[in-house]
Design a protein around this motif. Sequence first.
Motif, PDB file in Angstrom:
ATOM      1  N   GLY A 101       0.798  -1.224   0.000  1.00 26.32           N
ATOM      2  CA  GLY A 101       0.000   0.000   0.000  1.00 26.32           C
ATOM      3  C   GLY A 101       0.825   1.265   0.000  1.00 26.32           C
ATOM      4  O   GLY A 101       0.285   2.348   0.034  1.00 26.32           O
ATOM      5  N   ARG A 113      -0.360   3.530  -7.837  1.00 24.43           N
ATOM      6  CA  ARG A 113      -0.568   2.095  -7.764  1.00 24.43           C
ATOM      7  C   ARG A 113      -0.958   1.550  -9.130  1.00 24.43           C
ATOM      8  O   ARG A 113      -1.658   2.206  -9.897  1.00 24.43           O
ATOM      9  CB  ARG A 113      -1.669   1.781  -6.746  1.00 24.43           C
ATOM     10  CG  ARG A 113      -1.219   1.924  -5.330  1.00 24.43           C
ATOM     11  CD  ARG A 113      -2.344   1.640  -4.372  1.00 24.43           C
ATOM     12  NE  ARG A 113      -3.319   2.721  -4.386  1.00 24.43           N
ATOM     13  CZ  ARG A 113      -4.385   2.745  -3.620  1.00 24.43           C
ATOM     14  NH1 ARG A 113      -4.632   1.748  -2.802  1.00 24.43           N
ATOM     15  NH2 ARG A 113      -5.214   3.766  -3.663  1.00 24.43           N
ATOM     16  N   ASP A 117      -4.461  -2.888  -8.795  1.00 28.24           N
ATOM     17  CA  ASP A 117      -4.378  -2.870  -7.338  1.00 28.24           C
ATOM     18  C   ASP A 117      -5.254  -1.796  -6.713  1.00 28.24           C
ATOM     19  O   ASP A 117      -5.402  -1.758  -5.503  1.00 28.24           O
ATOM     20  CB  ASP A 117      -2.927  -2.647  -6.898  1.00 28.24           C
ATOM     21  CG  ASP A 117      -2.070  -3.874  -7.170  1.00 28.24           C
ATOM     22  OD1 ASP A 117      -2.654  -4.924  -7.507  1.00 28.24           O
ATOM     23  OD2 ASP A 117      -0.838  -3.762  -7.053  1.00 28.24           O
ATOM     24  N   ARG A 118      -5.802  -0.918  -7.511  1.00 28.72           N
ATOM     25  CA  ARG A 118      -6.619   0.144  -6.972  1.00 28.72           C
ATOM     26  C   ARG A 118      -7.999  -0.380  -6.603  1.00 28.72           C
ATOM     27  O   ARG A 118      -8.574  -1.201  -7.315  1.00 28.72           O
ATOM     28  CB  ARG A 118      -6.769   1.289  -7.982  1.00 28.72           C
ATOM     29  CG  ARG A 118      -5.439   1.929  -8.342  1.00 28.72           C
ATOM     30  CD  ARG A 118      -5.625   3.022  -9.359  1.00 28.72           C
ATOM     31  NE  ARG A 118      -4.334   3.499  -9.839  1.00 28.72           N
ATOM     32  CZ  ARG A 118      -4.176   4.400 -10.793  1.00 28.72           C
ATOM     33  NH1 ARG A 118      -5.254   4.937 -11.362  1.00 28.72           N
ATOM     34  NH2 ARG A 118      -2.980   4.783 -11.185  1.00 28.72           N
ATOM     35  N   PRO A 119      -8.542   0.072  -5.461  1.00 29.10           N
ATOM     36  CA  PRO A 119      -9.877  -0.409  -5.072  1.00 29.10           C
ATOM     37  C   PRO A 119     -10.922   0.010  -6.092  1.00 29.10           C
ATOM     38  O   PRO A 119     -10.877   1.110  -6.634  1.00 29.10           O
ATOM     39  CB  PRO A 119     -10.116   0.269  -3.719  1.00 29.10           C
ATOM     40  CG  PRO A 119      -9.191   1.451  -3.705  1.00 29.10           C
ATOM     41  CD  PRO A 119      -7.995   1.048  -4.501  1.00 29.10           C
ATOM     42  N   LYS A 120     -11.841  -0.887  -6.342  1.00 27.56           N
ATOM     43  CA  LYS A 120     -12.900  -0.596  -7.304  1.00 27.56           C
ATOM     44  C   LYS A 120     -13.897   0.375  -6.700  1.00 27.56           C
ATOM     45  O   LYS A 120     -14.260   0.275  -5.531  1.00 27.56           O
ATOM     46  CB  LYS A 120     -13.613  -1.883  -7.715  1.00 27.56           C
ATOM     47  CG  LYS A 120     -12.688  -2.923  -8.338  1.00 27.56           C
ATOM     48  CD  LYS A 120     -12.036  -2.401  -9.601  1.00 27.56           C
ATOM     49  CE  LYS A 120     -11.149  -3.474 -10.235  1.00 27.56           C
ATOM     50  NZ  LYS A 120     -10.446  -2.969 -11.445  1.00 27.56           N
ATOM     51  N   ARG A 121     -14.342   1.344  -7.493  1.00 30.35           N
ATOM     52  CA  ARG A 121     -15.315   2.318  -7.020  1.00 30.35           C
ATOM     53  C   ARG A 121     -16.728   1.771  -7.165  1.00 30.35           C
ATOM     54  O   ARG A 121     -17.033   1.060  -8.118  1.00 30.35           O
ATOM     55  CB  ARG A 121     -15.199   3.631  -7.808  1.00 30.35           C
ATOM     56  CG  ARG A 121     -13.849   4.310  -7.746  1.00 30.35           C
ATOM     57  CD  ARG A 121     -13.905   5.674  -8.423  1.00 30.35           C
ATOM     58  NE  ARG A 121     -12.596   6.284  -8.489  1.00 30.35           N
ATOM     59  CZ  ARG A 121     -11.791   6.209  -9.550  1.00 30.35           C
ATOM     60  NH1 ARG A 121     -12.205   5.571 -10.631  1.00 30.35           N
ATOM     61  NH2 ARG A 121     -10.610   6.781  -9.532  1.00 30.35           N
ATOM     62  N   THR A 122     -17.547   2.145  -6.217  1.00 32.13           N
ATOM     63  CA  THR A 122     -18.966   1.837  -6.359  1.00 32.13           C
ATOM     64  C   THR A 122     -19.544   2.771  -7.422  1.00 32.13           C
ATOM     65  O   THR A 122     -18.932   3.791  -7.770  1.00 32.13           O
ATOM     66  CB  THR A 122     -19.702   2.058  -5.029  1.00 32.13           C
ATOM     67  OG1 THR A 122     -19.651   3.459  -4.705  1.00 32.13           O
ATOM     68  CG2 THR A 122     -19.056   1.239  -3.906  1.00 32.13           C
TER      69      THR A 122
END
Length: 356
Positions: A101, A113, A117-122
């Motif tokens: 991270g 990143r 690896d990036r968090p998925k957006r809602t």
Amino acid sequence: MAENRRPSNGDRRSGGRSGGPSSSRGGQGSRGGQGSNRGQGGQGGRSGGKGDGRGYGSSDGRGRSGDRPEGGRGGQGRSWDKNDRRKDDRRRDDSRPRRDGDYRGRGAGRDERPEDDRPKRTPEEQARYDGPDFPEGITGRELDRGVAAQLKGLPEKVAARVARHLAAAGALIESDPETAYGHAVAARLRAPRLAVVREASGEAAYAAGHYSEALSDLRAAKRMNGATDYLPIMADCHRALGQADQALKLAKSPSVANFSAPAKAEMTIVEAGARRDLGQVDAALRTLELAPLQSKSREPWVVRLRYAYADALVEAGRLEDALAWFHRTYAIDADEITDAAARAADLEAKGASSNE
């Protein structure tokens, strides 16, 4: 999210924006004055809306190109001579593996990143990130040069998108503050470490009535560039959130002594409003009486000061004095940024009916 309500009596906002402290636009002072805003004798909010120029996209802005660059102190690292390196020097280099991270972007607000690896957006988060549709003709080139210069640390495509959102926020903030805030949020999500972006987001949040968010963004901008121009707006946000004591603390900040006359007037109006929120009407009147109410200037800040004083006199039950000051306000309110004439007529009508 803060409750979308306007501050109660004594609010500074009436005649639109007077140029504000933003580094991205011209003018002086903060938001408009003490006009016919909600909570003052039942009068409607934001009368007139005749500020003297607004917007992060304004070409007459005075961007803070001289502000300290984002990232804090630069050039203060120790220059080590190769023969003077200490044995316990554990400086980090590119060969040292990063912790999970620990992706530090090289540009302000840049996420280095890998895409996977990036968090998925809602869907809701994606909509906020994308922002509202751009008004026709908004390109981003409308920004003041000083503001545009502060975006140069961003990747080219990101900078172009942020510039366009800032320009849209500036164009819409008076006519559609909620949509303007949406554009400012989209800019902030792409470049959260730029003071000018946090400032724009804070002022758009304030205009849209999101006072908690406005405080958060303006505090961040203040930490980044050290500017104190935002204090009147921040104090007014505290009032809107029911934190009159916090508003009074900001009003007593040492930096207020160095404010320009318009900015001092804005803070005086907020301070008096906070006193009224606490039920201290006499203290509010004394605060305003120390201001230049008798100034011969016809600038908007004098108009708002006089209106604030007249409005406080009404609350104190001094109706004849209030009538006189509403007339004095109207006499210099050529742009009708307040409803002083209507307030005076209302008091006169009440006086006539009571004498019958």
